[in-house]
Design a protein around this motif. Structure first.
Motif, PDB file in Angstrom:
ATOM      1  N   ARG A 186     -24.781  17.593  19.742  1.00  0.00           N
ATOM      2  CA  ARG A 186     -26.001  17.070  20.354  1.00  0.00           C
ATOM      3  C   ARG A 186     -25.983  15.543  20.389  1.00  0.00           C
ATOM      4  O   ARG A 186     -26.349  14.922  21.373  1.00  0.00           O
ATOM      5  CB  ARG A 186     -27.227  17.540  19.553  1.00  0.00           C
ATOM      6  N   TYR A 201     -31.296  15.815  25.888  1.00  0.00           N
ATOM      7  CA  TYR A 201     -31.633  17.219  26.132  1.00  0.00           C
ATOM      8  C   TYR A 201     -30.796  17.836  27.240  1.00  0.00           C
ATOM      9  O   TYR A 201     -30.380  18.994  27.138  1.00  0.00           O
ATOM     10  CB  TYR A 201     -33.148  17.339  26.405  1.00  0.00           C
ATOM     11  N   GLU A 232     -30.037  19.663  13.267  1.00  0.00           N
ATOM     12  CA  GLU A 232     -31.303  20.304  13.646  1.00  0.00           C
ATOM     13  C   GLU A 232     -31.017  21.685  14.216  1.00  0.00           C
ATOM     14  O   GLU A 232     -29.854  22.044  14.440  1.00  0.00           O
ATOM     15  CB  GLU A 232     -32.013  19.475  14.730  1.00  0.00           C
ATOM     16  N   MET A 235     -34.299  22.381  19.451  1.00  0.00           N
ATOM     17  CA  MET A 235     -35.073  21.143  19.537  1.00  0.00           C
ATOM     18  C   MET A 235     -36.102  21.091  18.426  1.00  0.00           C
ATOM     19  O   MET A 235     -37.211  20.585  18.597  1.00  0.00           O
ATOM     20  CB  MET A 235     -35.760  21.040  20.903  1.00  0.00           C
ATOM     21  N   ASN A 237     -36.612  20.482  13.972  1.00  0.00           N
ATOM     22  CA  ASN A 237     -36.027  20.142  12.669  1.00  0.00           C
ATOM     23  C   ASN A 237     -35.805  21.439  11.911  1.00  0.00           C
ATOM     24  O   ASN A 237     -36.452  22.445  12.178  1.00  0.00           O
ATOM     25  CB  ASN A 237     -36.952  19.197  11.896  1.00  0.00           C
ATOM     26  N   GLY A 302     -41.520  22.184  14.706  1.00  0.00           N
ATOM     27  CA  GLY A 302     -41.724  21.316  15.869  1.00  0.00           C
ATOM     28  C   GLY A 302     -43.107  21.548  16.453  1.00  0.00           C
ATOM     29  O   GLY A 302     -43.720  22.593  16.200  1.00  0.00           O
ATOM     30  N   THR A 303     -43.589  20.597  17.216  1.00  0.00           N
ATOM     31  CA  THR A 303     -44.947  20.686  17.764  1.00  0.00           C
ATOM     32  C   THR A 303     -45.153  21.930  18.617  1.00  0.00           C
ATOM     33  O   THR A 303     -46.180  22.601  18.508  1.00  0.00           O
ATOM     34  CB  THR A 303     -45.247  19.425  18.614  1.00  0.00           C
TER      35      THR A 303
HETATM   36  C1  LIG Z   1     -39.545  16.677  19.450  1.00  0.00           C
HETATM   37  C2  LIG Z   1     -38.388  17.151  18.646  1.00  0.00           C
HETATM   38  C3  LIG Z   1     -38.523  17.688  17.354  1.00  0.00           C
HETATM   39  C4  LIG Z   1     -39.860  17.983  16.725  1.00  0.00           C
HETATM   40  O1  LIG Z   1     -40.661  16.876  16.583  1.00  0.00           O
HETATM   41  P1  LIG Z   1     -42.213  17.084  16.354  1.00  0.00           P
HETATM   42  O2  LIG Z   1     -42.751  15.705  16.256  1.00  0.00           O
HETATM   43  O3  LIG Z   1     -42.378  17.876  15.127  1.00  0.00           O
HETATM   44  O4  LIG Z   1     -42.711  17.832  17.553  1.00  0.00           O
HETATM   45  C5  LIG Z   1     -37.379  17.999  16.646  1.00  0.00           C
HETATM   46  N1  LIG Z   1     -36.161  17.827  17.167  1.00  0.00           N
HETATM   47  C6  LIG Z   1     -35.985  17.331  18.413  1.00  0.00           C
HETATM   48  C7  LIG Z   1     -34.615  17.151  18.920  1.00  0.00           C
HETATM   49  C8  LIG Z   1     -37.090  16.995  19.195  1.00  0.00           C
HETATM   50  O5  LIG Z   1     -36.912  16.526  20.416  1.00  0.00           O
END
Ligand SMILES: *Cc1c(COP(=O)(O)O)cnc(C)c1O
Length: 355
Positions: A186, A201, A232, A235, A237, A302-303
């Motif tokens: 990545r 991405y 990771e 996308m 963590n 992640g969000t």
């Molecule tokens: C956005 C993202 C995350 C998660 O980030 P958050 O702030 O928790 O949404 C993790 N890894 C990648 C590669 C991302 O682009």
């Protein structure tokens, strides 16, 4: 940095009544208004909230060719007191400016990112969904706009915010089967992994599709430096519960996105007495811990999806199977975080900004 005053032009034809809120999907439906700010002559010239519309650009526009593009992702939810809670927007604002710096793009002033976002949400508040698992997904982004094919910093930029009411990321989130990728990477140390820039991405879509063909949902990314150090998952963590500690890759190599969900989960875990470790973590250590019976849980944060559980991890010829029905820590943390975002447990860290 002083921003020009925010201009507001409202639509006279809302699309709200045409939206099927039971079938939102993710990032398919957009609210009536957007925010657009313009940068030129070394300063932010204008910022305007206006009706959602298509934009037109010169075919030579630099972001189409060399990818000076950064973005953010955050969410807002309706709170029991009738207000709308935006989750940790100052953290997204700061992270966006770190991405901007790495991509040689201008920083965005607080008046535009924070005040503009609050105003935009206030205007489109009727779009914030209230159903189970639903929220308003917020996508701020910035593009370079010089109509020129020179590979250099653009002199002009646009910063935009669009809002999308979303359903639960997956209606019933299935536990993931993941594979540690040993060919594609990545990002490397010194590249742009910590920045939320478009280029990170585009290159992952092909390997992700290849992994899907083999029956895997997501890729566990390894650092190309040694093809061992875990970065990771997809996308998101990634976190591991090893010997009752929550262990996650540290941010020290600039290869891991500084997830705000990651940070929130680690904080909530500590608030509830769990031990956490942020450090280098090798794929061999995970398999070793599994052999010793110490590996209990693997999950992504992640969000978009909050927390997703991993049920299997494949690495070369080895495979770990975990029974996610036995997970204890990830479900607890997920529940706490979801309640916090909805205003159902006390917001001890002042993470919610209400409108
Ligand atoms: C956005 C993202 C995350 C998660 O980030 P958050 O702030 O928790 O949404 C993790 N890894 C990648 C590669 C991302 O682009």
């Amino acid at each position: 940095m002083n921003a020009a005053p925010l201009k507001i032009t409202l639509t006279n034809l809302s699309r709200l009544s045409q939206i099927d809120f039971n079938n939102l999907g993710f990032g398919q439906v957009f609210t009536d208004h957007i925010l657009i700010a313009n940068y030129a002559h070394q300063g932010w010239q204008s910022a305007e909230i206006m009706p959602f519309k298509d934009l037109s650009f010169s075919p030579a526009t630099s972001c189409f060719h060399y990818g000076q593009e950064i973005f953010e992702g955050l969410k807002a939810e309706s709170l029991p007191n009738g207000k709308i809670g935006i989750f940790r927007p100052y953290d997204n604002w700061k992270r966006m400016n770190q991405s901007a710096s790495r991509m040689s793009m201008p920083e965005i002033p607080e008046e535009i990112f924070i005040d503009g976002l609050k105003k935009l949400i206030e205007i489109d508040q009727a779009w914030v969904p209230t159903g189970e698992g639903q929220s308003l997904y917020i996508r701020p982004f910035m593009i370079s706009t010089d109509p020129s094919l020179g590979v250099k910093s653009s002199q002009t930029y646009k910063f935009l915010i669009i809002l999308s009411p979303v359903g639960a990321y997956f209606s019933k989130p299935a536990p993931l089967n993941i594979i540690a990728e040993t060919h594609f990477s990545r990002c490397s140390r010194g590249s742009t992994g910590f920045a939320k820039c478009a280029g990170n991405y585009g290159g992952t879509i092909f390997p992700a599709n290849e992994a899907n063909k083999l029956g895997f949902d997501q890729i566990l990314w390894l650092d190309p430096y040694d093809l061992k150090t875990i970065q990771e998952v997809g996308m998101m963590n990634v976190m591991f519960v090893i010997d009752n500690k929550i262990v996650t890759p540290s941010l020290q190599h600039d290869t891991v996105l500084k997830g705000i969900t990651r940070n929130s989960v680690l904080q909530i875990a500590q608030d509830h007495g769990y031990s956490i470790e942020e450090r280098d973590l090798s794929i061999d250590e995970i398999f070793q811990a599994h052999k010793q019976g110490l590996l209990k849980e693997i999950f992504g944060t992640g969000t978009a999806a909050v927390i997703l559980y991993v049920q299997s991890l494949t690495y070369q010829s080895q495979k770990i199977d975990l029974n996610t029905a036995n997970y204890q820590i990830a479900p607890f943390l997920k529940d706490q975080l979801i309640k916090l975002k909805k205003g159902l447990v006390e917001d001890t860290h002042q993470w919610l900004v209400s409108v």
